[in-house]
Design a protein around this motif. Structure first.
Motif, PDB file in Angstrom:
ATOM      1  N   PRO A 164      41.699  30.759  52.568  1.00  0.00           N
ATOM      2  CA  PRO A 164      43.135  30.951  52.174  1.00  0.00           C
ATOM      3  C   PRO A 164      42.868  32.007  50.963  1.00  0.00           C
ATOM      4  O   PRO A 164      42.013  31.891  50.375  1.00  0.00           O
ATOM      5  N   MET A 165      43.697  33.004  51.066  1.00  0.00           N
ATOM      6  CA  MET A 165      43.651  34.222  50.296  1.00  0.00           C
ATOM      7  C   MET A 165      44.161  33.764  48.866  1.00  0.00           C
ATOM      8  O   MET A 165      43.686  34.291  47.745  1.00  0.00           O
ATOM      9  N   GLY A 166      44.819  32.491  48.775  1.00  0.00           N
ATOM     10  CA  GLY A 166      45.033  32.162  47.208  1.00  0.00           C
ATOM     11  C   GLY A 166      43.823  31.682  46.411  1.00  0.00           C
ATOM     12  O   GLY A 166      43.734  31.874  45.149  1.00  0.00           O
ATOM     13  N   LEU A 167      42.742  31.527  47.297  1.00  0.00           N
ATOM     14  CA  LEU A 167      41.575  30.940  46.481  1.00  0.00           C
ATOM     15  C   LEU A 167      40.851  32.144  46.153  1.00  0.00           C
ATOM     16  O   LEU A 167      40.506  32.182  45.293  1.00  0.00           O
ATOM     17  N   ILE A 168      40.974  33.118  46.998  1.00  0.00           N
ATOM     18  CA  ILE A 168      40.292  34.728  46.370  1.00  0.00           C
ATOM     19  C   ILE A 168      40.960  34.947  45.253  1.00  0.00           C
ATOM     20  O   ILE A 168      40.432  35.342  44.309  1.00  0.00           O
ATOM     21  N   ASP A 169      42.483  34.951  45.200  1.00  0.00           N
ATOM     22  CA  ASP A 169      43.293  35.394  43.980  1.00  0.00           C
ATOM     23  C   ASP A 169      42.790  34.632  42.785  1.00  0.00           C
ATOM     24  O   ASP A 169      42.590  35.024  41.533  1.00  0.00           O
ATOM     25  N   ALA A 170      42.652  33.348  42.819  1.00  0.00           N
ATOM     26  CA  ALA A 170      42.127  32.404  41.845  1.00  0.00           C
ATOM     27  C   ALA A 170      40.781  32.640  41.469  1.00  0.00           C
ATOM     28  O   ALA A 170      40.524  32.560  40.096  1.00  0.00           O
ATOM     29  N   ALA A 171      39.933  33.162  42.327  1.00  0.00           N
ATOM     30  CA  ALA A 171      38.525  33.551  41.919  1.00  0.00           C
ATOM     31  C   ALA A 171      38.809  34.762  40.987  1.00  0.00           C
ATOM     32  O   ALA A 171      37.964  35.143  39.973  1.00  0.00           O
ATOM     33  N   GLN A 172      39.378  35.948  41.518  1.00  0.00           N
ATOM     34  CA  GLN A 172      39.636  36.928  40.951  1.00  0.00           C
ATOM     35  C   GLN A 172      40.069  36.493  39.357  1.00  0.00           C
ATOM     36  O   GLN A 172      39.466  37.543  38.378  1.00  0.00           O
ATOM     37  N   GLN A 173      41.350  35.970  39.230  1.00  0.00           N
ATOM     38  CA  GLN A 173      41.545  35.692  38.034  1.00  0.00           C
ATOM     39  C   GLN A 173      40.793  35.067  36.998  1.00  0.00           C
ATOM     40  O   GLN A 173      40.877  35.371  35.769  1.00  0.00           O
ATOM     41  N   GLN A 174      39.650  34.005  37.529  1.00  0.00           N
ATOM     42  CA  GLN A 174      38.858  33.361  36.635  1.00  0.00           C
ATOM     43  C   GLN A 174      37.607  34.234  36.623  1.00  0.00           C
ATOM     44  O   GLN A 174      37.059  34.329  35.303  1.00  0.00           O
ATOM     45  N   TRP A 175      37.100  35.081  37.495  1.00  0.00           N
ATOM     46  CA  TRP A 175      35.918  35.960  37.210  1.00  0.00           C
ATOM     47  C   TRP A 175      36.222  37.228  36.607  1.00  0.00           C
ATOM     48  O   TRP A 175      35.423  37.565  35.564  1.00  0.00           O
ATOM     49  N   PHE A 176      37.445  37.925  37.098  1.00  0.00           N
ATOM     50  CA  PHE A 176      37.374  39.206  36.637  1.00  0.00           C
ATOM     51  C   PHE A 176      38.999  39.322  36.616  1.00  0.00           C
ATOM     52  O   PHE A 176      39.722  39.995  37.552  1.00  0.00           O
ATOM     53  N   PRO A 177      39.495  39.186  35.284  1.00  0.00           N
ATOM     54  CA  PRO A 177      40.910  39.031  35.183  1.00  0.00           C
ATOM     55  C   PRO A 177      41.731  40.385  35.328  1.00  0.00           C
ATOM     56  O   PRO A 177      42.572  40.480  36.002  1.00  0.00           O
ATOM     57  N   ASP A 178      41.002  41.400  34.670  1.00  0.00           N
ATOM     58  CA  ASP A 178      41.514  42.776  34.806  1.00  0.00           C
ATOM     59  C   ASP A 178      40.682  43.698  35.978  1.00  0.00           C
ATOM     60  O   ASP A 178      40.444  44.781  35.888  1.00  0.00           O
ATOM     61  N   LEU A 179      40.676  43.083  37.109  1.00  0.00           N
ATOM     62  CA  LEU A 179      39.782  43.643  38.210  1.00  0.00           C
ATOM     63  C   LEU A 179      40.656  44.799  38.575  1.00  0.00           C
ATOM     64  O   LEU A 179      39.814  46.115  39.027  1.00  0.00           O
TER      65      LEU A 179
END
Length: 739
Positions: A451-466
């Motif tokens: 699920p791409m939503g999980l990738i979005d959640a990982a990005q927000q948690q790991w690198f907020p300003d990616l």
């Protein structure tokens, strides 16, 4: 002293030449003339001699077989005085037989030609009725290589080279029967000397025979063993032992007298599933007897055709004990497999990585490394960081610290690509690491519907300003390292000045607040002071000795962890790691990644039997050759119903003959065999079986000539390979409109 060979001349032999066409008419009376008839049957009677002139006299020249010189002698004119009487020559018996044979052949040929020209010509030349299986064959040309159903074609088939029955440029039998790629070779295989070990076809004796004797020069035609035109009830598959012994010259009276020993039959390779019967019966089931199967049928069942025994499905045979192992109940760590993980970095020394989670302390999992390896230059980057602890860069060189920075940005690029492009970025990187592009089915299994939503959640948690960081990095800007820590909500602390003002107001006098003097004074309204009135009295408003009323409890709602929520399998986020939890036995995603890892040397860590799912605890790995890719054996031995081997055994036909020992009548466990150690190597044929070799004496109890029989074809098959039923070439046609 031996006699001289007989001479056939008029003066020394009474031979009357019976081999000639004509003989003298007086031969039966024993008084045949010496000259005999000529070649045309004319009598050769005349003077018995030809007188010879000596000076003025004539001398008789009659030979001794005719009585010698006559008494009267020749006349004065030189004519013989003894004249033979003429006769009527007769045909010799040899010539009579020759004429009889010729006449018979002429009459027969005439009758045949007359018959072939009639309406019952087919019945006249038919060699016999076809078997029931071939009863639908209408014309001889369907099988025999005749030009047409005409007498000339039949004669060609009868006296020509039509033993292999070619039709349409191919063997006629092969138009309907599929017997492999080399149908006319012995046993349908390439029986050539020096074949590689990967093409094993039988025991060592067969391999030795193949190494010494080459294949026969002429092909083995179907008609050499299968005889047609024997009637409707003829069994075309019935083969006598003498037909087998045409090639197999090692002859012996019967199975019990001279048959080669079995050797290791039927165990020609190690099992595909690592299951030690000896250890389970002696240790595991001994501790838990209730979990032990009651009999062999608890785990094994006959195949549909009854020939082989198959292992039952996982839930029936193994799930009672091992289902929890796959779910991760016995694991101390995470139950999901790490796919992507933020590598831990020494943020005090690594420079220019931008935002980075301060508490990330893991390593790149094999999956993550495979995705990063798709980019050029990753191998050199990995080699530079081979001996570096990324969480402690004190001893690292400047080049290694720069490599750590490069690794961080490559990981960020991976997360950014997954977020922007979705699973296509994942597939693109996987394809770049494979020798051949992945098919759509393999792509779906490897991505596992991430699920791409999980990738979005990982990005927000790991690198907020990616997104902003990637834009700046691509523009050539250098970003300072920023350690990200989770935000913890803390109660706000009051300002120190506000605390002093409140204290002053408590005891000071002000225009709006009560002063300390007013606190102990009575007001105009008649209220009591601090130590009077209702403060220590039993008033209704306040009771200092009463039990305080309990404060209402606020219910603490604690949800299940992400790992627990994915108990049935799937993707979830575990702090700084993206994990996949297997969805029970035979999980397609876990299996696809394991197959991928087996074919790569840089993912050997993935093949650890203790990985989540614990697949390789039971599924063995092997190679076809030392330099070939590793393969995971996901299924136990399963013989296709179309597969035919040299030696076959029908289990179902023998069930009713087994005694109390059951399957152990033939399969006896070898408790001291080094069975488990056999799986340490890559060659499946270097092994020790879990069972003792089959004893030939067990078969001999029944298979004797006067009992169950001992013919070759009861156990051995000629055609070897996998042959499926040949379907008729039915053409599809569109239905008419309106039907």
């Amino acid at each position: 002293m031996t006699e001289r060979l007989q001479r056939f001349d008029y003066s020394s032999s009474p031979y009357h030449r019976p081999n000639q066409r004509w003989v003298c008419g007086r031969q039966a009376e024993g008084d045949c003339c010496h000259a005999g008839p000529d070649a045309k049957g004319r009598c050769g009677a005349g003077p018995q001699c030809q007188p010879a002139r000596e000076g003025d006299r004539w001398r008789c020249t009659r030979g001794p077989l005719q009585g010698g010189a006559c008494a009267g002698g020749p006349g004065s004119d030189g004519q013989c005085c003894q004249q033979e009487l003429p006769c009527r020559p007769r045909r010799s018996w040899k010539y009579r037989r020759k004429l009889l044979v010729r006449s018979t052949l002429v009459v027969t040929l005439g009758l045949v030609l007359l018959g072939l020209a009639s309406q019952w010509a087919g019945a006249l030349v038919e060699p016999g009725h076809l078997s029931a299986a071939h009863s639908t064959v209408e014309a001889c040309s369907d099988c025999h290589g005749t030009s047409d159903d005409v007498p000339a074609g039949w004669l060609q088939a009868a006296f020509g080279s039509a033993g292999q029955m070619p039709a349409g440029g191919e063997h006629a039998c092969l138009n309907c029967h599929d017997v492999g790629d080399k149908p006319l070779s012995p046993h349908g295989v390439a029986m050539l000397p020096g074949s590689p070990s990967g093409d094993r076809l039988g025991p060592w004796s067969v391999e030795l025979n193949r190494a010494i004797w080459t294949a026969p020069a002429s092909p083995v035609a179907c008609g050499d063993c299968h005889q047609e035109h024997e009637g409707a009830m003829a069994d075309l598959t019935a083969i006598g032992d003498t037909q087998c012994q045409v090639c197999h010259s090692q002859r012996f009276p019967h199975f019990g007298n001279g048959h080669p020993a079995f050797g290791d039959y039927p165990y020609d390779r190690r099992t595909r599933i690592v299951f030690d019967h000896a250890s389970h019966l002696g240790r595991h089931f001994a501790d838990e007897p209730e979990a032990a199967p009651a009999s062999c049928s608890g785990c094994h069942e006959p195949a549909v055709d009854g020939r082989t025994m198959r292992v039952r499905d996982f839930e029936t045979s193994c799930g009672g004990c091992h289902a929890g192992d796959i779910a991760g109940d016995s694991q101390a760590g995470a139950r999901g497999l790490a796919v992507l993980a933020v590598p831990g970095l020494d943020l005090t020394l690594v420079e220019g990585v931008g935002q980075w989670p301060a508490f990330a302390d893991g390593d790149l999992p094999p999956m993550g490394e495979l995705l990063l390896a798709a980019e050029p230059g990753y191998d050199a980057l990995k080699a530079a960081l081979a001996d570096v602890d990324l969480l402690d860069l004190d001893a690292a060189s400047a080049e290694q610290r720069a490599a750590a920075t490069e690794l961080a940005w490559r990981f960020k690029q991976l997360i950014h690509a997954l977020q922007q492009q979705g699973v296509s970025a994942l597939i693109e990187r996987l394809d770049a690491s494979q020798p051949m592009p992945l098919d759509p089915a393999a792509q779906r299994r490897l991505t596992g519907l991430l699920p791409m939503g999980l990738i979005d959640a990982a990005q927000q948690q790991w690198f907020p300003d990616l997104a902003q960081e990637m834009a700046a990095y691509n523009a050539g800007e250098t970003l300072d390292t920023q350690a990200l820590r989770p935000e913890v909500a803390t109660p706000s602390e009051p300002d120190e000045a506000d605390d002093l003002d409140a204290f002053d107001d408590l005891f000071g006098g002000g225009d709006d607040d009560a002063s300390l003097g007013d606190l102990f004074a009575e007001d105009d309204g008649g209220s009591e002071d601090l130590f009077g009135g209702d403060l220590f009295a039993g008033g209704d408003e306040l009771d200092p000795f009463a039990e305080p009323e309990p404060e209402p409890e606020t219910e603490q709602v604690t949800g299940a962890s992400a790992e627990e929520r994915m108990a049935l399998g799937g993707w979830y986020l575990d702090d700084w790691v993206l994990r996949y939890r297997p969805a029970g036995h035979a999980d397609p995603v876990l299996r696809a990644w394991t197959d991928l890892a087996a074919g790569r040397q840089d993912m050997s860590d993935w093949l650890d039997p203790r990985q989540p799912g614990m697949c390789l605890q039971c599924h063995s790995t092997e190679r076809q050759a030392a330099d070939a890719a590793m393969q995971v054996q996901w299924h136990p031995r399963q013989v296709s119903p179309h597969q035919r081997q040299f030696t076959e055994f029908d289990h179902a036909a023998h069930f009713s003959l087994l005694g109390d020992a059951g399957c152990r009548t033939c399969h006896e466990i070898a408790p001291d065999a080094a069975y488990a150690e056999s799986f340490e190597g890559w060659d499946a044929h270097q092994f020790e079986s879990n069972f003792q070799p089959l004893e030939q004496a067990v078969c001999l109890e029944c298979h004797q000539p006067d009992r169950a029989g001992d013919s070759c074809t009861q156990c051995h098959r000629y055609h070897v390979g996998e042959f499926e039923a040949t379907l008729p070439p039915t053409q599809m046609s569109a239905l008419p409109a309106g039907s």
